[in-house]
Motif scaffolding. Structure first.
Motif, PDB file in Angstrom:
ATOM      1  N   THR A 481      30.977 -24.458 -15.724  1.00 21.50           N
ATOM      2  CA  THR A 481      31.641 -23.221 -15.931  1.00 21.50           C
ATOM      3  C   THR A 481      32.095 -22.283 -14.779  1.00 21.50           C
ATOM      4  O   THR A 481      33.039 -21.675 -14.741  1.00 21.50           O
ATOM      5  CB  THR A 481      31.156 -22.252 -16.803  1.00 21.50           C
ATOM      6  N   ALA A 482      31.289 -22.638 -13.540  1.00 19.74           N
ATOM      7  CA  ALA A 482      31.499 -22.098 -12.448  1.00 19.74           C
ATOM      8  C   ALA A 482      31.024 -22.825 -11.158  1.00 19.74           C
ATOM      9  O   ALA A 482      30.031 -23.531 -11.386  1.00 19.74           O
ATOM     10  CB  ALA A 482      30.739 -20.778 -12.291  1.00 19.74           C
ATOM     11  N   VAL A 483      31.698 -22.957 -10.013  1.00 18.49           N
ATOM     12  CA  VAL A 483      31.427 -23.827  -8.961  1.00 18.49           C
ATOM     13  C   VAL A 483      31.409 -22.824  -7.688  1.00 18.49           C
ATOM     14  O   VAL A 483      32.222 -21.923  -7.579  1.00 18.49           O
ATOM     15  CB  VAL A 483      32.123 -24.887  -8.864  1.00 18.49           C
ATOM     16  N   SER A 484      30.717 -23.361  -6.754  1.00 18.33           N
ATOM     17  CA  SER A 484      30.760 -22.620  -5.436  1.00 18.33           C
ATOM     18  C   SER A 484      30.237 -23.337  -4.318  1.00 18.33           C
ATOM     19  O   SER A 484      29.243 -24.177  -4.621  1.00 18.33           O
ATOM     20  CB  SER A 484      29.760 -21.207  -5.597  1.00 18.33           C
ATOM     21  N   PHE A 485      30.655 -23.012  -2.900  1.00 19.16           N
ATOM     22  CA  PHE A 485      30.059 -23.548  -1.828  1.00 19.16           C
ATOM     23  C   PHE A 485      29.108 -22.481  -1.228  1.00 19.16           C
ATOM     24  O   PHE A 485      29.311 -21.216  -1.425  1.00 19.16           O
ATOM     25  CB  PHE A 485      31.262 -23.692  -0.740  1.00 19.16           C
ATOM     26  N   SER A 486      28.264 -23.021  -0.596  1.00 12.03           N
ATOM     27  CA  SER A 486      27.518 -22.058   0.376  1.00 12.03           C
ATOM     28  C   SER A 486      28.243 -21.726   1.360  1.00 12.03           C
ATOM     29  O   SER A 486      29.430 -21.983   1.664  1.00 12.03           O
ATOM     30  CB  SER A 486      26.246 -22.982   0.778  1.00 12.03           C
ATOM     31  N   ALA A 487      27.936 -20.710   2.464  1.00 13.79           N
ATOM     32  CA  ALA A 487      28.687 -20.226   3.218  1.00 13.79           C
ATOM     33  C   ALA A 487      28.996 -20.815   4.572  1.00 13.79           C
ATOM     34  O   ALA A 487      30.218 -20.940   4.851  1.00 13.79           O
ATOM     35  CB  ALA A 487      27.826 -18.873   3.938  1.00 13.79           C
ATOM     36  N   GLU A 488      28.254 -22.064   4.701  1.00 13.64           N
ATOM     37  CA  GLU A 488      28.639 -23.173   5.853  1.00 13.64           C
ATOM     38  C   GLU A 488      29.307 -24.125   5.061  1.00 13.64           C
ATOM     39  O   GLU A 488      29.407 -25.260   5.892  1.00 13.64           O
ATOM     40  CB  GLU A 488      27.326 -23.317   6.673  1.00 13.64           C
ATOM     41  N   ALA A 489      29.381 -24.314   3.768  1.00 12.29           N
ATOM     42  CA  ALA A 489      29.865 -25.268   2.894  1.00 12.29           C
ATOM     43  C   ALA A 489      29.083 -26.638   3.200  1.00 12.29           C
ATOM     44  O   ALA A 489      29.402 -27.846   2.604  1.00 12.29           O
ATOM     45  CB  ALA A 489      31.535 -25.639   3.399  1.00 12.29           C
ATOM     46  N   GLY A 490      27.700 -26.431   3.729  1.00 12.30           N
ATOM     47  CA  GLY A 490      26.901 -27.683   3.556  1.00 12.30           C
ATOM     48  C   GLY A 490      26.423 -28.037   2.147  1.00 12.30           C
ATOM     49  O   GLY A 490      25.695 -28.791   1.864  1.00 12.30           O
ATOM     50  N   LYS A 491      26.205 -27.095   1.176  1.00 11.31           N
ATOM     51  CA  LYS A 491      25.776 -26.958  -0.130  1.00 11.31           C
ATOM     52  C   LYS A 491      27.006 -26.751  -1.114  1.00 11.31           C
ATOM     53  O   LYS A 491      27.914 -25.898  -0.897  1.00 11.31           O
ATOM     54  CB  LYS A 491      24.878 -26.029  -0.468  1.00 11.31           C
ATOM     55  N   ALA A 492      26.759 -27.225  -2.275  1.00  9.77           N
ATOM     56  CA  ALA A 492      27.928 -27.122  -3.425  1.00  9.77           C
ATOM     57  C   ALA A 492      26.914 -26.931  -4.564  1.00  9.77           C
ATOM     58  O   ALA A 492      25.966 -27.538  -4.765  1.00  9.77           O
ATOM     59  CB  ALA A 492      28.873 -28.111  -3.663  1.00  9.77           C
ATOM     60  N   ALA A 493      27.436 -25.780  -5.254  1.00 10.59           N
ATOM     61  CA  ALA A 493      26.531 -25.479  -6.609  1.00 10.59           C
ATOM     62  C   ALA A 493      27.644 -25.440  -7.840  1.00 10.59           C
ATOM     63  O   ALA A 493      28.693 -25.334  -7.638  1.00 10.59           O
ATOM     64  CB  ALA A 493      25.930 -24.069  -6.247  1.00 10.59           C
ATOM     65  N   ALA A 494      26.849 -25.985  -8.928  1.00  6.84           N
ATOM     66  CA  ALA A 494      27.625 -25.553 -10.394  1.00  6.84           C
ATOM     67  C   ALA A 494      26.696 -25.097 -11.410  1.00  6.84           C
ATOM     68  O   ALA A 494      25.765 -25.437 -11.287  1.00  6.84           O
ATOM     69  CB  ALA A 494      28.119 -27.145 -10.577  1.00  6.84           C
ATOM     70  N   LEU A 495      27.453 -24.354 -12.061  1.00  9.37           N
ATOM     71  CA  LEU A 495      26.795 -23.766 -13.097  1.00  9.37           C
ATOM     72  C   LEU A 495      27.190 -24.311 -14.566  1.00  9.37           C
ATOM     73  O   LEU A 495      28.423 -24.123 -14.758  1.00  9.37           O
ATOM     74  CB  LEU A 495      27.065 -22.156 -13.149  1.00  9.37           C
ATOM     75  N   PHE A 496      26.420 -24.726 -15.344  1.00  5.74           N
ATOM     76  CA  PHE A 496      26.711 -25.637 -16.522  1.00  5.74           C
ATOM     77  C   PHE A 496      26.712 -24.708 -17.680  1.00  5.74           C
ATOM     78  O   PHE A 496      26.179 -23.640 -17.566  1.00  5.74           O
ATOM     79  CB  PHE A 496      26.003 -26.739 -16.650  1.00  5.74           C
ATOM     80  N   GLU A 497      27.195 -25.282 -18.693  1.00  7.05           N
ATOM     81  CA  GLU A 497      27.433 -24.445 -20.163  1.00  7.05           C
ATOM     82  C   GLU A 497      25.985 -24.093 -20.869  1.00  7.05           C
ATOM     83  O   GLU A 497      25.874 -22.998 -21.409  1.00  7.05           O
ATOM     84  CB  GLU A 497      28.061 -25.594 -21.124  1.00  7.05           C
ATOM     85  N   ASP A 498      25.179 -25.066 -20.202  1.00  4.67           N
ATOM     86  CA  ASP A 498      23.649 -24.728 -20.946  1.00  4.67           C
ATOM     87  C   ASP A 498      22.606 -23.697 -20.046  1.00  4.67           C
ATOM     88  O   ASP A 498      21.643 -23.464 -20.436  1.00  4.67           O
ATOM     89  CB  ASP A 498      22.830 -25.991 -21.275  1.00  4.67           C
ATOM     90  N   GLY A 499      23.349 -23.201 -19.045  1.00  2.37           N
ATOM     91  CA  GLY A 499      22.710 -22.316 -18.046  1.00  2.37           C
ATOM     92  C   GLY A 499      22.051 -22.907 -17.076  1.00  2.37           C
ATOM     93  O   GLY A 499      21.108 -22.511 -16.197  1.00  2.37           O
ATOM     94  N   THR A 500      22.265 -24.453 -16.841  1.00  2.00           N
ATOM     95  CA  THR A 500      21.674 -24.986 -15.565  1.00  2.00           C
ATOM     96  C   THR A 500      22.337 -24.801 -14.580  1.00  2.00           C
ATOM     97  O   THR A 500      23.668 -25.004 -14.379  1.00  2.00           O
ATOM     98  CB  THR A 500      21.574 -26.440 -15.990  1.00  2.00           C
TER      99      THR A 500
END
Length: 773
Positions: A481-500
């Motif tokens: 439902t939401a995604v984001s890069f870290s400030a230096e773009a070395g990491k990528a995060a994703a937020l899923f429907e079940d809260g993970t």
């Protein structure tokens, strides 16, 4: 001096390769000596004499390298002398061989020219001191233990001598100068730098089996570093709001990838897009080319399960290969036994054929002997009664015939006995060969069963692995439902429907963090410390990068005489072993309890020279050690009993490593050779050559028979332990000192004198990234 003595032999050997010496050479040297002022006070051996002897004499004349049976480490040993007798005569320097050799007189010249120890001629002042000390009686003295004062290391001295990989393949550590650098291989970034980790160069590194500790060895000390989760900022400091892609760009990506975009984020440089897709995947796209860079899937549990399954497959593959090689070996042995079996049967047939004929000859020879004996007996009785001289002559002839008859019978009986013995020996051989073939048949049956079992385990793991890698079905898809890069773009995060909330390293696609709450969340933002925060009714947050802090220093007084060249954790993570020693004098191994930090056992002088490398067997029962004394030893830890002594290298042993099944041990040498040792039969399996300089390190790549090596000829080379060549990465810029691979064998790491840590894809040798200081 004896013309056959050590000094004379060395000097004459040297003269044979040199032009005639100048006639004024010795006299000039003596003139310099005579003009050198002599100290007036009594001299102390360890204070005044030992320092220049240690530099120029003791390197070849010590308890380990006792050239010409002469040890010069103490006055008593010099008086005892060697092949040529006493090297010093107390009170008589003019009669002392060590002085004559230093003056290059009496056909002696020590140290010899072009020696490998770098020893040089004693100066006139040093010879004057040596002579005065001898003339004063060559008195011994007490050697004082002095603390070593280490100077600051030059900024230009920063070679990489050691590399370690955490068991999960996430972190790599390397030593540069006296600092330790820890890299996150998932994000391919520097995770932490431990400045001034030691007072001297870092010579050895090792991660514990659980990855929670890092051990480092240096001059006379070992340090344990504990990994701790980073303390999060409170409250978290959010990074600047990420850029958003415009509708046109999103439509372009959607059309190119044929996907429906549910969420998105752009990197700070607007070159990469992170897309949450309707199929549950999270994807990275290069905006300029619209090329898919990487697909991010799975969970921490799935990733760990995949790693376990892949290792299981590798282990079972290695097991099948071993058992097949055993079957091949046994079948070859059976062929040789068949030849021997045929010979035994032929021998039995041949002997059984001639035996009756030889037995037939026994009775006639026995009858002839009986008849000859009767004639002799009759003539003897007749002679005794009549004393007739003619009877004496007949008796003599009869006795000669009796001797001949006895010899004939003995010969006939011996022939029968030999034939019967040959039959028995052949029958015994037949029984032994038949028993060996029966044992081999059982061994082949067991190996075949082991292959079948390993194949079944491999197939099962492969099936589960294939299923895990299949895309999720519509019923099980969880959407980002939401995604984001870290400030230096070395990491990528994703937020899923079940809260993970999941975080991946963008460079590798490895999942590195995961958090979950029962309450679905809707917003996702990066924090400046590299963590991510998702918020709605309940806030969840991933951990920032872990940090390492000093847990304990292991430096018990007198335990480490010099550098700690090797550190290794036991497979159960309860014990740390260290390898050290004093160059040319001792090779020591110590074991520490990791709970208390106390020494549990020491093996003093396990080797006769410095221990340079150690490795625990996979079952933790044995320790392999290699040293500057050119030997590899395998020792049972519980009893301290030496199980194997492997000799064959002609120079220092620089590295040892067990294969994952514990059946083979590999060793690298400064002689430019890798040897593999069969631990089942206790013999060398293969001598592998092809290097022009020292092989500085080696490591088995995961649960395979492949070994990655580094060497002084600027090469990283992958070989098999039976001598096969897999790949070489050549023409590297500097002397390579250390190499290893990630636990799955997919990535190679190496470093050397130029201080650069390099990573390659092991499947093709492609360089992935380099880390400078």
């Amino acid at each position: 001096m004896n013309g056959e003595g050590f000094y004379a032999r060395r000097f004459h050997a040297y003269l044979a390769t040199q032009p005639p010496a100048s006639p004024v050479k010795a006299s000039f040297f003596i003139a310099l000596l005579l003009t050198t002022p002599m100290p007036a006070a009594d001299l102390d051996f360890y204070r005044d004499v030992y320092p220049f002897l240690k530099t120029n004499c003791i390197s070849c004349h010590n308890k380990t390298t006792t050239k010409a049976d002469l040890n010069m480490e103490t006055p008593e040993l010099m008086i005892r002398g060697g092949e040529s007798g006493a090297s010093i005569v107390p009170g008589k320097s003019a009669e002392s061989l060590v002085v004559a050799a230093s003056l290059h007189t009496q056909d002696m010249e020590m140290p010899p020219p072009n020696n490998k120890s770098g020893a040089v001629n004693l100066t006139p002042a040093e010879i004057a001191i040596l002579r005065q000390w001898i003339d004063q009686g060559a008195k011994s003295s007490r050697q004082e233990q002095r603390n070593v004062v280490l100077k600051s290391i030059s900024a230009s001295v920063d070679p990489i001598y050691s590399i370690a990989i955490s068991p999960d393949g996430r972190f790599a550590a390397c030593g540069r100068s006296n600092d330790i650098f820890i890299y996150d291989l998932a994000t391919r970034t520097l995770a932490m730098r431990l400045d001034d980790a030691h007072r001297a160069l870092v010579h050895s590194l090792a991660f514990s089996p659980d990855g929670a500790r890092l051990a480092s060895g240096s001059f006379r000390e070992v340090k344990l570093w504990r990994m701790q989760p980073a303390k999060a900022a409170n409250p978290a400091i959010p990074s600047p709001a990420p850029k958003s892609a415009d509708a046109a760009l999103l439509q372009k990506i959607s059309a190119a990838a044929k996907i429906t975009i549910l969420s998105h984020a752009l990197s700070a440089d607007a070159k990469t897009a992170l897309i949450g897709c309707s199929d549950g995947s999270v994807r990275l796209f290069d905006i300029g080319s619209m090329k898919l860079l990487r697909e991010l899937r799975g969970s921490m549990a799935t990733q760990e399960q995949i790693a376990t399954l892949e290792r299981t497959i590798a282990v079972q593959t290695l097991e099948q290969a071993f058992q097949k090689s055993e079957i091949t070996r046994i079948e070859a042995q059976d062929k040789a036994l068949d030849v021997l079996l045929g010979k035994a049967k032929d021998a039995i047939t041949a002997m059984q054929k001639v035996l009756p004929e030889k037995q037939k000859l026994v009775k006639p020879s026995s009858d002839a002997l009986s008849a000859a004996q009767k004639v002799v007996d009759d003539l003897s009785a007749k002679l005794a009664a009549a004393k007739d001289t003619t009877v004496e002559k007949d008796l003599k002839a009869a006795q000669d015939k009796l001797i001949t008859a006895k010899m004939s019978e003995t010969s006939a009986l011996a022939a029968v006995s030999a034939a019967e013995s040959n039959v028995k020996d052949a029958e015994d051989d037949l029984k032994r060969i038949t028993a060996s073939k029966a044992q081999n048949a059982k061994a082949i049956q067991a190996a075949t069963a082991a292959i079948s079992s390993a194949k079944a385990a491999q197939d099962k793991a492969s099936a589960v692995l294939t299923a895990l890698k299949q895309p999720a079905t519509a019923k099980t898809i969880l959407k980002a439902t939401a995604v984001s890069f870290s400030a230096e773009a070395g990491k990528a995060a994703a937020l899923f429907e079940d809260g993970t909330l999941r975080v991946w390293g963008t460079a590798t696609g490895k999942i590195i963090a995961e958090s979950r709450t029962a309450t679905p969340t809707t917003t996702l933002a990066p924090n400046t410390d590299g963590s991510f925060a998702a918020t709605q009714a309940v806030s969840i947050r991933t951990a920032a990068a872990p940090q390492w802090s000093l847990e304990r220093t292991l430096d018990e007084k007198g335990l480490f005489a010099d550098r700690v060249n090797a550190v290794c954790f036991s497979p159960d993570g309860k014990t740390l072993a260290t390898g050290s020693g004093e160059l040319s004098r001792s090779g020591d191994i110590a074991f520490f309890d990791l709970v208390t930090g106390k020494v549990t056992r020491t093996w003093k002088e396990k080797h006769s020279d410095s221990v340079l490398c150690i490795d625990f067997s996979p079952d933790g029962r044995h320790l392999a050690s290699g040293a500057a004394d050119k030997t590899v030893k395998v020792t049972e830890i519980a009893s301290g009993k030496q199980v194997h002594l492997f000799e064959g290298h002609t120079h220092h042993i620089t590295s040892v490593c067990y294969r994952s099944d514990g059946r083979v041990l590999a060793s690298a040498g400064a002689d430019g050779v890798v040897s593999t040792w069969d631990l089942i039969i206790g013999e060398r399996k293969k001598k592998i050559e092809g290097w022009t300089k020292e092989v500085t390190s080696l490591r088995y790549m995961g649960a395979t028979n492949q070994i990655v090596t580094s060497s002084g000829d600027n090469k990283i080379r992958i070989i098999t332990d039976d001598g096969g060549d897999i790949r070489s990465i050549a023409d590297l810029p500097d002397f390579m000192q250390a190499a290893t691979s990630t636990p799955d064998g997919a990535t190679l790491l190496a470093g050397g004198e130029d201080s650069i840590l390099r990573l390659w894809d092991s499947s093709n040798g492609k360089e992935l990234i380099t880390f400078g200081k």
